[in-house]
Design a protein around this motif. Structure first.
Motif, PDB file in Angstrom:
ATOM      1  N   TRP A  44      48.356  50.917  56.338  1.00 11.63           N
ATOM      2  CA  TRP A  44      49.198  50.685  57.297  1.00 11.63           C
ATOM      3  C   TRP A  44      49.059  50.785  58.718  1.00 11.63           C
ATOM      4  CZ3 TRP A  44      53.340  48.943  55.142  1.00 11.63           C
ATOM      5  CH2 TRP A  44      53.588  49.011  53.756  1.00 11.63           C
ATOM      6  N   GLY A  45      48.223  51.704  58.872  1.00 13.51           N
ATOM      7  CA  GLY A  45      47.800  51.983  60.647  1.00 13.51           C
ATOM      8  C   GLY A  45      46.703  51.019  61.022  1.00 13.51           C
ATOM      9  N   SER A  46      45.884  50.653  60.234  1.00 11.51           N
ATOM     10  CA  SER A  46      44.926  49.590  60.719  1.00 11.51           C
ATOM     11  C   SER A  46      45.285  48.119  60.179  1.00 11.51           C
ATOM     12  CB  SER A  46      43.556  49.806  60.032  1.00 11.51           C
ATOM     13  OG  SER A  46      43.039  50.886  60.673  1.00 11.51           O
ATOM     14  N   VAL A  47      45.701  47.825  59.204  1.00 11.23           N
ATOM     15  CA  VAL A  47      46.216  46.220  58.800  1.00 11.23           C
ATOM     16  C   VAL A  47      47.432  45.867  59.272  1.00 11.23           C
ATOM     17  CG1 VAL A  47      46.127  44.623  57.011  1.00 11.23           C
ATOM     18  CG2 VAL A  47      44.224  46.199  57.147  1.00 11.23           C
ATOM     19  N   TRP A  48      48.631  46.786  58.831  1.00  9.90           N
ATOM     20  CA  TRP A  48      50.020  46.237  59.085  1.00  9.90           C
ATOM     21  C   TRP A  48      50.407  46.391  60.317  1.00  9.90           C
ATOM     22  CZ3 TRP A  48      54.075  44.735  56.119  1.00  9.90           C
ATOM     23  CH2 TRP A  48      54.110  44.383  54.847  1.00  9.90           C
ATOM     24  N   THR A  49      49.508  47.288  61.323  1.00 11.10           N
ATOM     25  CA  THR A  49      50.006  47.184  62.564  1.00 11.10           C
ATOM     26  C   THR A  49      49.349  46.204  63.470  1.00 11.10           C
ATOM     27  OG1 THR A  49      48.075  48.892  63.054  1.00 11.10           O
ATOM     28  CG2 THR A  49      50.328  49.824  62.740  1.00 11.10           C
ATOM     29  N   ARG A  50      48.474  45.113  62.886  1.00  8.16           N
ATOM     30  CA  ARG A  50      47.892  44.144  63.559  1.00  8.16           C
ATOM     31  C   ARG A  50      48.680  43.187  64.169  1.00  8.16           C
ATOM     32  NH1 ARG A  50      42.505  43.374  63.224  1.00  8.16           N
ATOM     33  NH2 ARG A  50      42.630  41.124  63.486  1.00  8.16           N
ATOM     34  N   GLN A  51      48.390  42.411  65.200  1.00  5.60           N
ATOM     35  CA  GLN A  51      49.406  41.505  65.840  1.00  5.60           C
ATOM     36  C   GLN A  51      49.180  40.278  64.930  1.00  5.60           C
ATOM     37  OE1 GLN A  51      51.466  42.332  68.406  1.00  5.60           O
ATOM     38  NE2 GLN A  51      50.843  44.434  67.709  1.00  5.60           N
ATOM     39  N   GLY A  52      48.176  39.870  64.471  1.00  6.57           N
ATOM     40  CA  GLY A  52      48.007  38.483  63.872  1.00  6.57           C
ATOM     41  C   GLY A  52      48.951  37.688  62.912  1.00  6.57           C
ATOM     42  N   LEU A  53      49.820  38.742  62.190  1.00  6.21           N
ATOM     43  CA  LEU A  53      50.864  38.272  61.435  1.00  6.21           C
ATOM     44  C   LEU A  53      52.043  39.018  61.703  1.00  6.21           C
ATOM     45  CD1 LEU A  53      49.220  37.864  58.024  1.00  6.21           C
ATOM     46  CD2 LEU A  53      49.789  36.098  59.680  1.00  6.21           C
ATOM     47  N   ASP A  54      53.322  38.640  61.511  1.00 12.12           N
ATOM     48  CA  ASP A  54      54.481  39.434  61.821  1.00 12.12           C
ATOM     49  C   ASP A  54      54.764  40.130  60.206  1.00 12.12           C
ATOM     50  OD1 ASP A  54      55.742  37.686  60.039  1.00 12.12           O
ATOM     51  OD2 ASP A  54      56.883  36.569  61.634  1.00 12.12           O
ATOM     52  N   ARG A  55      55.737  41.001  59.891  1.00 10.99           N
ATOM     53  CA  ARG A  55      55.892  41.706  58.986  1.00 10.99           C
ATOM     54  C   ARG A  55      56.357  40.436  57.548  1.00 10.99           C
ATOM     55  NH1 ARG A  55      58.201  47.584  60.786  1.00 10.99           N
ATOM     56  NH2 ARG A  55      56.447  48.244  62.038  1.00 10.99           N
ATOM     57  N   ARG A  56      57.331  39.663  58.324  1.00 12.34           N
ATOM     58  CA  ARG A  56      57.611  38.716  57.020  1.00 12.34           C
ATOM     59  C   ARG A  56      56.327  37.988  56.592  1.00 12.34           C
ATOM     60  NH1 ARG A  56      62.166  36.125  56.868  1.00 12.34           N
ATOM     61  NH2 ARG A  56      61.172  34.057  56.920  1.00 12.34           N
ATOM     62  N   MET A  57      55.628  37.537  57.385  1.00 14.64           N
ATOM     63  CA  MET A  57      54.590  36.963  56.893  1.00 14.64           C
ATOM     64  C   MET A  57      53.345  37.916  55.959  1.00 14.64           C
ATOM     65  SD  MET A  57      54.480  33.685  57.541  1.00 14.64           S
ATOM     66  CE  MET A  57      52.705  33.210  56.807  1.00 14.64           C
ATOM     67  N   ARG A  58      53.174  39.055  56.534  1.00  9.54           N
ATOM     68  CA  ARG A  58      52.673  40.145  55.704  1.00  9.54           C
ATOM     69  C   ARG A  58      53.381  40.375  54.300  1.00  9.54           C
ATOM     70  NH1 ARG A  58      48.496  41.931  58.746  1.00  9.54           N
ATOM     71  NH2 ARG A  58      48.415  41.839  61.020  1.00  9.54           N
ATOM     72  N   SER A  59      54.524  40.387  54.191  1.00  3.37           N
ATOM     73  CA  SER A  59      55.355  40.629  52.783  1.00  3.37           C
ATOM     74  C   SER A  59      55.071  39.407  51.978  1.00  3.37           C
ATOM     75  CB  SER A  59      56.636  40.793  53.085  1.00  3.37           C
ATOM     76  OG  SER A  59      57.308  42.095  53.635  1.00  3.37           O
ATOM     77  N   VAL A  60      54.875  38.232  52.387  1.00  2.00           N
ATOM     78  CA  VAL A  60      54.577  37.127  51.812  1.00  2.00           C
ATOM     79  C   VAL A  60      53.302  37.077  51.158  1.00  2.00           C
ATOM     80  CG1 VAL A  60      54.417  34.590  51.785  1.00  2.00           C
ATOM     81  CG2 VAL A  60      56.311  35.411  52.832  1.00  2.00           C
ATOM     82  N   ALA A  61      52.348  37.530  51.983  1.00  2.00           N
ATOM     83  CA  ALA A  61      51.197  37.775  51.510  1.00  2.00           C
ATOM     84  C   ALA A  61      50.819  38.849  50.336  1.00  2.00           C
ATOM     85  CB  ALA A  61      49.954  37.801  52.579  1.00  2.00           C
ATOM     86  N   VAL A  62      51.489  40.046  50.684  1.00  2.45           N
ATOM     87  CA  VAL A  62      51.386  41.045  49.668  1.00  2.45           C
ATOM     88  C   VAL A  62      52.318  40.820  48.283  1.00  2.45           C
ATOM     89  CG1 VAL A  62      52.199  43.443  49.250  1.00  2.45           C
ATOM     90  CG2 VAL A  62      51.312  42.813  51.585  1.00  2.45           C
ATOM     91  N   LEU A  63      53.283  40.144  48.514  1.00  3.93           N
ATOM     92  CA  LEU A  63      54.024  39.583  47.403  1.00  3.93           C
ATOM     93  C   LEU A  63      52.972  38.786  46.416  1.00  3.93           C
ATOM     94  CD1 LEU A  63      57.689  39.146  48.614  1.00  3.93           C
ATOM     95  CD2 LEU A  63      56.793  41.056  47.205  1.00  3.93           C
ATOM     96  N   THR A  64      52.555  37.785  47.015  1.00  2.00           N
ATOM     97  CA  THR A  64      51.687  36.842  46.467  1.00  2.00           C
ATOM     98  C   THR A  64      50.344  37.777  45.643  1.00  2.00           C
ATOM     99  OG1 THR A  64      52.220  35.097  47.997  1.00  2.00           O
ATOM    100  CG2 THR A  64      50.279  34.935  46.723  1.00  2.00           C
ATOM    101  N   ALA A  65      49.805  38.570  46.430  1.00  2.00           N
ATOM    102  CA  ALA A  65      48.628  39.148  46.067  1.00  2.00           C
ATOM    103  C   ALA A  65      48.976  40.122  44.982  1.00  2.00           C
ATOM    104  CB  ALA A  65      47.826  39.913  46.981  1.00  2.00           C
ATOM    105  N   LEU A  66      50.081  40.857  44.756  1.00  3.24           N
ATOM    106  CA  LEU A  66      50.584  41.637  43.817  1.00  3.24           C
ATOM    107  C   LEU A  66      51.121  41.050  42.618  1.00  3.24           C
ATOM    108  CD1 LEU A  66      52.654  44.327  45.984  1.00  3.24           C
ATOM    109  CD2 LEU A  66      50.121  44.635  45.012  1.00  3.24           C
ATOM    110  N   LEU A  67      51.500  39.613  42.664  1.00  2.00           N
ATOM    111  CA  LEU A  67      51.781  38.687  41.594  1.00  2.00           C
ATOM    112  C   LEU A  67      50.776  38.309  40.953  1.00  2.00           C
ATOM    113  CD1 LEU A  67      54.696  36.378  43.079  1.00  2.00           C
ATOM    114  CD2 LEU A  67      54.845  37.648  40.862  1.00  2.00           C
ATOM    115  N   ALA A  68      49.624  38.089  41.794  1.00  2.00           N
ATOM    116  CA  ALA A  68      48.456  37.326  41.316  1.00  2.00           C
ATOM    117  C   ALA A  68      47.663  38.492  40.434  1.00  2.00           C
ATOM    118  CB  ALA A  68      47.581  36.795  42.165  1.00  2.00           C
ATOM    119  N   ARG A  69      47.754  39.704  40.770  1.00  2.00           N
ATOM    120  CA  ARG A  69      47.173  40.838  40.146  1.00  2.00           C
ATOM    121  C   ARG A  69      48.043  41.612  38.876  1.00  2.00           C
ATOM    122  NH1 ARG A  69      41.508  41.267  41.290  1.00  2.00           N
ATOM    123  NH2 ARG A  69      41.990  43.383  40.023  1.00  2.00           N
ATOM    124  N   GLY A  70      49.287  41.056  38.832  1.00  2.00           N
ATOM    125  CA  GLY A  70      50.035  41.657  37.925  1.00  2.00           C
ATOM    126  C   GLY A  70      50.240  43.239  38.276  1.00  2.00           C
TER     127      GLY A  70
END
Length: 125
Positions: A44-70
């Motif tokens: 949360w403090g090092s990755v989710w606070t980065r400027q490279g992606l907004d929170r919507r995009m981070r959520s898309v990435a996280v949802l996809t990764a969690l789906l992929a791993r079950g």
């Protein structure tokens, strides 16, 4: 390092909600304390606070990764977080549908079931 922890806790609360974070903090003990510190400080403090992606995009990435791993409990938690981060129900559905191509139809089928339950709970709140 205190700033990363404080920033991480702020973002964690904004994304997951105070109720979830309060429950996690209350359940913390000597065995899990270091892990809770790790996810707050680094995820949360090092990755989710980065400027490279907004929170919507981070959520898309996280949802996809969690789906992929079950990781279904975390997937449910992040469906709620995705709503907080501004994804629409249709966009969450599109993430799951897109994931069907790369993660498999059974995975997406279960993802839709979990998301449907979470979205119905959100309607009741």
């Amino acid at each position: 390092m205190a700033d990363r922890y404080d920033d991480g806790m702020r973002v964690r609360r904004e994304v997951l909600g105070d109720d979830h974070v309060d429950r996690a903090e209350a359940a913390k003990d000597a065995f899990t304390e270091d892990f809770q510190d790790l996810i707050t400080r680094y995820a949360w403090g090092s990755v989710w606070t980065r400027q490279g992606l907004d929170r919507r995009m981070r959520s898309v990435a996280v949802l996809t990764a969690l789906l992929a791993r079950g990781h279904w409990d975390e997937f449910a938690m992040h469906v709620r977080a995705a709503l907080r981060n501004g994804l629409t129900r249709d966009e969450i559905g599109e993430v799951i549908l897109q994931s069907a191509v790369y993660c498999g139809v059974p995975t997406a089928n279960h993802g839709f079931a979990v998301a449907r339950r979470v979205l119905a709970e959100a309607d009741q709140a």
